[in-house]
Scaffold this motif. Structure first.
Motif, short mmCIF file in Angstrom:
data_model
loop_
_atom_site.label_atom_id
_atom_site.label_comp_id
_atom_site.label_asym_id
_atom_site.label_seq_id
_atom_site.Cartn_x
_atom_site.Cartn_y
_atom_site.Cartn_z
N ILE A 1 0.95 -1.31 -0.03
CA ILE A 1 -0.02 0.12 -0.12
C ILE A 1 0.75 1.20 0.01
O ILE A 1 2.25 1.21 0.32
N GLY A 2 0.36 2.18 -0.26
CA GLY A 2 1.12 3.71 -0.28
C GLY A 2 0.29 4.72 -0.33
O GLY A 2 -1.19 4.59 -0.61
N ALA A 3 0.59 5.82 -0.07
CA ALA A 3 -0.30 6.92 -0.10
C ALA A 3 0.39 8.42 -0.78
O ALA A 3 1.74 8.52 -0.59
N VAL B 1 4.33 -2.89 3.34
CA VAL B 1 3.62 -4.18 3.02
C VAL B 1 2.29 -4.17 3.55
O VAL B 1 2.06 -3.68 4.70
N PHE B 2 1.27 -4.44 2.88
CA PHE B 2 -0.07 -4.58 3.52
C PHE B 2 -0.26 -5.75 4.38
O PHE B 2 -0.69 -6.75 3.96
N GLY B 3 0.09 -5.73 5.61
CA GLY B 3 -0.18 -6.65 6.37
C GLY B 3 0.30 -6.12 7.96
O GLY B 3 1.09 -5.20 7.89
N GLU B 4 0.20 -7.08 9.05
CA GLU B 4 0.72 -6.31 10.45
C GLU B 4 0.12 -5.05 10.53
O GLU B 4 -0.88 -4.38 10.62
N GLY C 1 1.28 -2.49 8.85
CA GLY C 1 1.66 -1.74 7.77
C GLY C 1 0.90 -0.43 7.66
O GLY C 1 1.42 0.63 7.23
N ILE C 2 -0.26 -0.57 8.05
CA ILE C 2 -1.23 0.65 7.70
C ILE C 2 -0.71 1.86 8.67
O ILE C 2 -0.40 3.02 8.55
N SER C 3 -0.48 1.22 10.15
CA SER C 3 0.13 2.36 10.98
C SER C 3 1.43 2.86 10.78
O SER C 3 1.61 4.08 11.11
N LYS C 4 2.02 1.97 10.23
CA LYS C 4 3.57 2.50 9.88
C LYS C 4 3.20 3.84 8.64
O LYS C 4 3.90 4.72 8.70
N LEU C 5 2.50 3.47 7.82
CA LEU C 5 2.18 4.38 6.72
C LEU C 5 1.47 5.74 7.61
O LEU C 5 1.97 6.95 7.04
N GLN D 1 -5.28 -4.01 17.11
CA GLN D 1 -5.63 -2.72 17.46
C GLN D 1 -5.81 -1.50 16.59
O GLN D 1 -6.32 -0.72 16.54
N ASP D 2 -5.08 -1.85 15.13
CA ASP D 2 -5.30 -1.14 14.02
C ASP D 2 -6.57 -1.21 13.37
O ASP D 2 -7.22 -0.39 13.17
#
Length: 467
Positions: free
Chosen positions: A48-50, A96-99, A101-105, A431-432
């Protein structure tokens, strides 16, 4: 996860150069077809990216052309210009879209925005995340406020030449707006939060169609652009504004080109990403010429990965709300779907929650649905898209199998459980999942989108203003 380089653009190039550029685009399409046939794309990973667009403001909350000084102060590769001098764009690194990954972004996005706020404050400016800046005036949209980038200048000139020098805008909402302008700068009223999802070529058609299906609900939950030049228009006025601000069709062109360059699309995708690129080459004229020294077939013959720069540059001048993107990471090519539907703001948490909701839905619907095109007509998906843009959470949709449903009930009863299942399928930490989806749940239950808040504030203040 940017889609193209702008450095090769020359605004002085001739029609002959543009014909050469068209041949380069076709060569890239043929190379892409070969890469798909030979299965040369990266597999086994989903990223994923933004991309975050934002406005720069002066102390009176009006737009200020400070992009270049801020970029010089930041000196960071994650930042780049947008069309207007009062805008910036920040690009997150792919995750990477897992674990987590979204909160890192989200964490990187917060860090990039804090860097921007600090740099802006040191220069006497402020930043804001919103789809359309309510304080924007027509006088702010002159060419003096266009970033001095050859690509932007070339596009503006090409579009103005075709349009005869006049861009017209007509939008009806609670109020009505009818204006004329002399350049493509109307587009600079918009700022988006663009979310990317990497997909494998074998699943591209199915997942792209799902992205199209979800466009209406995504607008309903994320709308944050209800005001333009003091008029109350659509919940997500960006949709109408962007489409009309760079619409170069004239009566002479309508016979050959019936779709605007900003488009929801014309039909479901059946087999592969090639359908989109071929349609764009056939339907839309090249607006800029560029010099490219790449021979993509020769690079493939040598076991290398071509950049497909001509195709990517042409793709960057056609603004599908869900855009197909080709990219290369560490020498390996991949395909992405870029969701351009969502506006910037009102907060980073809101934006990332929207993105998490979308990618959760994408993977879960792809796992459960073989072919959504058998359950809903393409034109109905398009109608849902515009209903979401106009009405936000007040929209009513015709959903799968002809079901009539209010936007809020669709999200709460059907889509949130699917998004949760999709995020769990990808192994996102619990939690995410809760943090992002609870944000969507609370917003929908209260009806407090950014658009609703802006309209309520506007209505409360308009009778007290001293303009």
């Amino acid at each position: 996860m940017t889609t193209s380089s702008h450095k090769e653009v020359d605004p002085t190039q001739s029609a002959i150069d543009r014909r050469k550029f068209t041949r380069a685009i076709l060569a890239d399409v043929y190379a892409l077809e070969r890469m798909l046939r030979e299965d040369r794309f990266e597999s086994g990973v989903r990223r994923i990216g933004a991309e975050q667009e934002l406005f720069l403001l002066d102390k009176s909350w009006g737009p200020i052309g400070g992009a270049i000084p801020i970029l010089e102060k930041l000196a960071d590769r994650h930042f780049t210009t947008e069309l207007g001098r009062f805008q910036l764009e920040a690009n997150c690194d792919p995750q990477v879209f897992g674990e987590d990954g979204i909160s890192k972004l989200e964490a990187q996005l917060e860090a990039l925005m804090e860097m921007t706020r600090v740099a802006a404050a040191e220069l006497g400016m402020q930043t804001v995340l919103t789809g359309i800046l309510p304080t924007m005036r027509k006088s702010d949209l002159g060419l003096h406020n266009m970033v001095d980038n050859p690509r932007y200048l070339a596009l503006s000139k090409a579009m103005a030449d075709v349009r005869g020098g006049t861009f017209e805008l007509s939008i009806k909402g609670l109020d009505e707006l009818n204006i004329k302008h002399d350049s493509v700068m109307l587009e600079a009223c918009n700022s988006s939060f663009q979310f990317h999802l990497q997909v494998h070529p074998s699943e591209f058609a199915r997942m792209y169609n799902i992205a199209q299906l979800l466009a209406g609900p995504m607008l309903a939950i994320s709308s944050n652009s209800p005001l333009l030049f003091g008029r109350r228009l659509w919940s997500e006025t960006r949709i109408a504004l962007f489409r009309q601000s760079i619409d170069i069709r004239t009566l002479a062109h309508d016979l050959r080109q019936t779709e605007a360059r900003v488009s929801f699309g014309t039909k479901w995708i059946k087999d592969s990403v090639l359908e989109i690129f071929r349609e764009d080459v056939a339907r839309f004229r090249t607006l800029v010429g560029a010099t490219h020294d790449e021979d993509p077939m020769a690079r493939l013959d040598n076991g290398e990965t071509p950049e497909l720069k001509a195709l990517r540059l042409h793709n960057s001048t056609i603004y599908r709300w869900n855009r197909a993107c080709y990219g290369v990471i560490d020498g390996k090519p991949h395909l992405r779907i870029e969701n351009r539907v969502m506006p910037a703001g009102p907060s980073i948490r809101d934006e990332v929650a929207n993105g998490a909701f979308w990618v959760g839905l994408m993977v879960e619907l792809a796992a459960r649905e073989e072919d959504i095109t058998q359950r809903i007509d393409f034109d109905q998906a398009g109608a849902n898209f515009y209903a979401g843009a106009m009405e936000g959470l007040g929209a009513h949709f015709v959903w799968l199998d002809g079901e009539h449903v209010a936007a809020d009930r669709l999200v709460l009863d059907k889509l949130l459980p699917l998004a949760e299942a999709g995020l769990r399928r990808q192994g996102i930490v619990e939690q995410d999942i809760r943090r992002y989806l609870d944000t969507i749940d609370a917003r929908v239950r209260t009806g407090r989108t950014g658009a609703r808040w802006q309209l309520d504030s506007w209505n409360a203040l308009k009778d007290k203003a001293t303009a």
